[in-house]
Write an enzyme that holds these catalytic residues in place. Structure first.
Site, PDB file in Angstrom:
ATOM      1  N   ASN A 150       0.863  -1.228  -0.356  1.00 57.87           N
ATOM      2  CA  ASN A 150       0.253  -0.211   0.271  1.00 57.87           C
ATOM      3  C   ASN A 150       1.418   0.880  -0.256  1.00 57.87           C
ATOM      4  OD1 ASN A 150       0.618  -0.793   2.297  1.00 57.87           O
ATOM      5  ND2 ASN A 150      -0.941   0.358   3.413  1.00 57.87           N
ATOM      6  N   GLY A 226       1.645  -6.076   7.503  1.00 59.55           N
ATOM      7  CA  GLY A 226       0.491  -6.883   5.917  1.00 59.55           C
ATOM      8  C   GLY A 226      -0.893  -7.178   6.453  1.00 59.55           C
ATOM      9  N   THR A 228      -3.169  -9.228   8.593  1.00 59.91           N
ATOM     10  CA  THR A 228      -3.426  -9.659  10.258  1.00 59.91           C
ATOM     11  C   THR A 228      -3.102 -11.333   9.640  1.00 59.91           C
ATOM     12  OG1 THR A 228      -4.532  -7.747  11.091  1.00 59.91           O
ATOM     13  CG2 THR A 228      -4.877 -10.852  11.840  1.00 59.91           C
ATOM     14  N   THR A 230      -1.778 -13.217   7.213  1.00 55.56           N
ATOM     15  CA  THR A 230      -0.505 -13.588   7.202  1.00 55.56           C
ATOM     16  C   THR A 230       0.756 -13.554   8.380  1.00 55.56           C
ATOM     17  OG1 THR A 230      -1.166 -12.891   4.870  1.00 55.56           O
ATOM     18  CG2 THR A 230       1.517 -12.746   5.416  1.00 55.56           C
ATOM     19  N   GLU A 248       2.825  -5.276  12.085  1.00 57.64           N
ATOM     20  CA  GLU A 248       2.088  -4.412  11.828  1.00 57.64           C
ATOM     21  C   GLU A 248       1.282  -4.899  11.186  1.00 57.64           C
ATOM     22  OE1 GLU A 248       3.823  -2.058  14.174  1.00 57.64           O
ATOM     23  OE2 GLU A 248       2.512  -1.227  12.838  1.00 57.64           O
ATOM     24  N   CYS A 282      -2.915   0.757   6.552  1.00 56.93           N
ATOM     25  CA  CYS A 282      -4.225   0.955   7.897  1.00 56.93           C
ATOM     26  C   CYS A 282      -4.272   1.436   8.879  1.00 56.93           C
ATOM     27  CB  CYS A 282      -2.562  -0.350   8.022  1.00 56.93           C
ATOM     28  SG  CYS A 282      -1.104   0.578   9.045  1.00 56.93           S
ATOM     29  N   GLU A 462       7.137   0.315  16.132  1.00 53.02           N
ATOM     30  CA  GLU A 462       8.225   0.766  15.419  1.00 53.02           C
ATOM     31  C   GLU A 462       8.171   2.289  15.834  1.00 53.02           C
ATOM     32  OE1 GLU A 462       6.164  -0.769  10.832  1.00 53.02           O
ATOM     33  OE2 GLU A 462       8.503  -1.620  11.104  1.00 53.02           O
TER      34      GLU A 462
HETATM   35  O1  TXE Z   1      -0.618  -8.561   2.501  1.00 53.35           O
HETATM   36  P1  TXE Z   1       0.152 -10.207   2.467  1.00 53.35           P
HETATM   37  P2  TXE Z   1      -1.965  -8.232   1.010  1.00 53.35           P
HETATM   38  C1  TXE Z   1      -3.883  -5.931   4.627  1.00 53.35           C
HETATM   39  C2  TXE Z   1      -5.320  -5.633   3.379  1.00 53.35           C
HETATM   40  C3  TXE Z   1      -5.336  -6.587   2.280  1.00 53.35           C
HETATM   41  C4  TXE Z   1      -4.585  -7.369   3.228  1.00 53.35           C
HETATM   42  C5  TXE Z   1      -3.640  -8.537   2.342  1.00 53.35           C
HETATM   43  O2  TXE Z   1      -6.633  -6.013   4.590  1.00 53.35           O
HETATM   44  O3  TXE Z   1      -6.349  -6.868   1.826  1.00 53.35           O
HETATM   45  O4  TXE Z   1      -3.856  -7.435   4.396  1.00 53.35           O
HETATM   46  O5  TXE Z   1      -2.676  -7.868   1.592  1.00 53.35           O
HETATM   47  C6  TXE Z   1       4.703 -11.151   2.407  1.00 53.35           C
HETATM   48  N1  TXE Z   1       5.376 -15.169   5.290  1.00 53.35           N
HETATM   49  N2  TXE Z   1      -3.050  -4.952   4.695  1.00 53.35           N
HETATM   50  O6  TXE Z   1      -2.414  -9.386   0.238  1.00 53.35           O
HETATM   51  O7  TXE Z   1      -0.349 -11.018   2.700  1.00 53.35           O
HETATM   52  C7  TXE Z   1       4.220 -10.262   0.793  1.00 53.35           C
HETATM   53  O8  TXE Z   1       4.747 -10.743   0.142  1.00 53.35           O
HETATM   54  C8  TXE Z   1       5.918 -13.962   4.693  1.00 53.35           C
HETATM   55  C9  TXE Z   1      -2.482  -4.388   5.230  1.00 53.35           C
HETATM   56  O9  TXE Z   1      -0.608  -7.626   0.205  1.00 53.35           O
HETATM   57  O10 TXE Z   1      -0.128  -9.780   4.344  1.00 53.35           O
HETATM   58  C10 TXE Z   1       3.764  -9.147   1.571  1.00 53.35           C
HETATM   59  O11 TXE Z   1       5.336  -8.888   1.184  1.00 53.35           O
HETATM   60  N3  TXE Z   1       5.805 -12.708   4.227  1.00 53.35           N
HETATM   61  C11 TXE Z   1      -1.104  -3.600   6.073  1.00 53.35           C
HETATM   62  C12 TXE Z   1       3.438  -8.706   2.541  1.00 53.35           C
HETATM   63  O12 TXE Z   1       3.929 -10.461   3.499  1.00 53.35           O
HETATM   64  C13 TXE Z   1       4.586 -13.233   3.681  1.00 53.35           C
HETATM   65  C14 TXE Z   1      -0.049  -3.330   4.566  1.00 53.35           C
HETATM   66  C15 TXE Z   1       1.872  -8.350   2.810  1.00 53.35           C
HETATM   67  O13 TXE Z   1       1.706  -9.069   2.236  1.00 53.35           O
HETATM   68  C16 TXE Z   1       3.420 -14.271   3.358  1.00 53.35           C
HETATM   69  C17 TXE Z   1      -1.496  -4.617   3.266  1.00 53.35           C
HETATM   70  C18 TXE Z   1       4.241 -15.398   4.323  1.00 53.35           C
HETATM   71  N4  TXE Z   1       3.596 -16.441   4.163  1.00 53.35           N
HETATM   72  C19 TXE Z   1      -2.463  -4.987   3.491  1.00 53.35           C
HETATM   73  N5  TXE Z   1       3.006 -14.630   2.767  1.00 53.35           N
HETATM   74  C20 TXE Z   1      -1.178  -2.833   6.766  1.00 53.35           C
HETATM   75  N6  TXE Z   1      -1.338  -2.802   8.105  1.00 53.35           N
HETATM   76  O14 TXE Z   1      -0.829  -1.435   6.277  1.00 53.35           O
HETATM   77  C21 TXE Z   1       3.104 -12.983   2.141  1.00 53.35           C
HETATM   78  N7  TXE Z   1       3.839 -12.459   2.625  1.00 53.35           N
END
Ligand code: TXE
Length: 485
Positions: A150, A226, A228, A230, A248, A282, A462
């Site tokens: 994002n 990322g 919750t 994940t 976060e 977020c 952070e």
């Molecule tokens: O995030 P992911 P995504 C929320 C938002 C979004 C949802 C999923 O609701 O729709 O999360 O978004 C890496 N082990 N936020 O799919 O999957 C992945 O490659 C280690 C809120 O983008 O959480 C990426 O680099 N890493 C959030 C990172 O994790 C893994 C901002 C985030 O991906 C992994 C973004 C694994 N098993 C989404 N799987 C905020 N808090 O701002 C994926 N990744």
């Protein structure tokens, strides 16, 4: 077709297996770049490079490391337009937002921690007969930094800067959805003279590369931003390996407006909080609560401002709302709007994809700023993170009724309160489950303060000293010294 490279041991490198994944431009829905589909072998190479670089890098003085971070900051700043355009094309966000907020913040992140590391301090305790106790704070070694799509460079730099400033070496895994500015950062680091292996940037699928990083025994620490779901996966993998982890995660943030608030300010701030970056932040204020006596006027003022937002080609300077980051995110947001109708909500503005913006953008992932009224606090649309330009609005009578609704979700990341009664603001801020509460403002950020969430919005903080302490290991040394000559 741009071919993105990994950055390992100071050089740009293709993935060992030679496979790539498509990278889409959200505004057009077209593939425009190829991202390395890295795997465990690339992770092993990066860990090896980071491990070998650690002794020398951690052995430098803080000011020597600080100088390199300042050169990286200068390098990004000297290419501000190029970085902003790349971020806009890669993420779909308006060029103006990338130019005015996100890339300058990435520069600031490096400059802030380049300075913070020169002023970090520790404790010393001189007890009665308990000797001289001082606390050493040493870097933890090789750290893993996993960032989302994002705010790509903004959040990547928010992790890289403190991690390497205190002397760690790092492996960063940006989101495969928005790899471009991380790829550009690699060249800036090379030009800035960052020693090989201090920072390694690996591109690829999270479930493959991110998972392999979390599993790798040579990586001592994981900083993750990322979703919750994940985040829970990262925690589950890291726990039996006794890795230090900071998470976060998502949010479902409240935005509370009292009748005594400065209404123009509250409406302006609430529209921004709901729809900035297409609602993909977020800390976006996606649940709006308005004191009943002000509710009707607030809704009409909010709707007219939301309708005035220009949804358009993110590359055009008059665009306020760009494209959502992916087809999957657009479909997720659309599904939640349909669910809102099923749960009894009324769509009072937006609610669908806009009319075709242009020939170039006819297949882009666009969605109108959307406001929903008439939903209960416990319905799914008010409980689950949508992460798109969709906000709900609900009237309240008593303050404690509002607090109960605000705290009813599994999240606890941030909140905003709009009122002239600062006693009430102070009281409410204390009662809301959130890591950050803004009063009469939103997204005002002092980089020295702790940032993060409670409940399922995360673990740890952070920012400022919190970041310096997360990336270091405290050691108490107790010196028995002669008290008499
Ligand atoms: O995030 P992911 P995504 C929320 C938002 C979004 C949802 C999923 O609701 O729709 O999360 O978004 C890496 N082990 N936020 O799919 O999957 C992945 O490659 C280690 C809120 O983008 O959480 C990426 O680099 N890493 C959030 C990172 O994790 C893994 C901002 C985030 O991906 C992994 C973004 C694994 N098993 C989404 N799987 C905020 N808090 O701002 C994926 N990744």
């Amino acid at each position: 077709m741009i071919k993105i490279a990994n950055y390992i041991n100071g050089s740009l490198a293709a993935p060992l297996a030679g496979s790539y994944i498509d990278n889409f431009e959200p505004a057009t829905g077209k593939v425009y770049a190829q991202v390395p589909d890295s795997d465990t072998n690339d992770v092993a190479l990066a860990v090896d490079a980071a491990t070998h670089a650690f002794p020398t890098w951690s052995g430098l003085t803080a000011s020597a490391r600080s100088d390199v971070l300042l050169r990286i900051a200068d390098g990004i700043e000297s290419q501000l337009d190029e970085f902003a355009r790349a971020e806009c094309v890669d993420n779909g966000k308006p060029l103006g937002l990338a130019l005015s907020v996100e890339i300058p913040r990435a520069v600031k992140n490096f400059r802030f921690f380049a300075s913070a590391v020169l002023h970090s301090r520790s404790e010393l305790y001189e007890g009665e007969g308990t000797g001289l106790n001082y606390i050493l704070r040493r870097p933890r070694g090789v750290v893993g930094l996993i960032s989302p799509w994002n705010l790509p460079l903004y959040l990547l730099s928010w992790k890289v800067a403190p991690a390497i400033a205190v002397g760690n070496t790092a492996i960063a895994k940006p989101s495969e959805v928005t790899p471009m500015t991380a790829h550009m950062l690699a060249q800036v680091c090379i030009d800035a003279g960052l020693p090989p292996g201090v920072l390694n940037i690996l591109h690829g699928q999270g479930a493959k590369v991110g998972q392999a990083m979390t599993e790798h025994p040579g990586i001592t620490t994981i900083s993750f931003t990322g979703g919750t779901v994940t985040g829970a996966q990262v925690a589950k993998t890291a726990a039996p390996l006794f890795k230090k982890v900071s998470l976060e995660l998502g949010g479902k943030n409240a935005n509370v407006i009292f009748a005594d608030a400065n209404m123009n300010q509250a409406v302006e701030g609430s529209v921004r909080a709901a729809f900035a970056n297409q609602g993909q932040i977020c800390i976006c204020g996606s649940r709006i609560f308005v004191e009943r006596s002000a509710y009707d006027d607030f809704v009409s003022a909010f709707v007219s401002k939301a309708k005035a937002l220009r949804v358009g080609d993110p590359l055009e300077k008059e665009t306020d709302q760009g494209a959502l980051v992916s087809k999957a995110q657009l479909e997720k947001v659309s599904r939640y709007v349909e669910l809102a109708k099923e749960e009894g909500g009324q769509i009072v503005c937006g609610g669908s994809t806009p009319p075709t913006i242009s020939e170039r953008c006819k297949d882009g992932y666009f969605f109108e700023p959307t406001l929903v009224t008439g939903l209960s606090a416990e319905c799914r649309v008010n409980q689950e993170e949508i992460f798109g330009p969709v906000a709900t609005i609900t009237p309240f009578d008593a303050e404690d009724e509002a607090v109960a609704d605000i705290n009813s979700t599994k999240y606890g990341l941030s909140a905003s309160i709009w009122t002239r009664d600062l006693d009430r603001a102070h009281r409410l801020a204390g009662n809301i489950d959130a890591g950050t509460v803004w009063v009469n403002c939103w997204l005002v950020r002092d980089l020295r303060v702790p940032f993060g969430g409670m409940k399922q919005s995360g673990v740890g903080r952070e920012g400022g000293d919190e970041a310096l302490r997360f990336f270091t290991e405290p050691k108490n040394v107790c010196l028995q010294v002669a008290t008499k000559s």
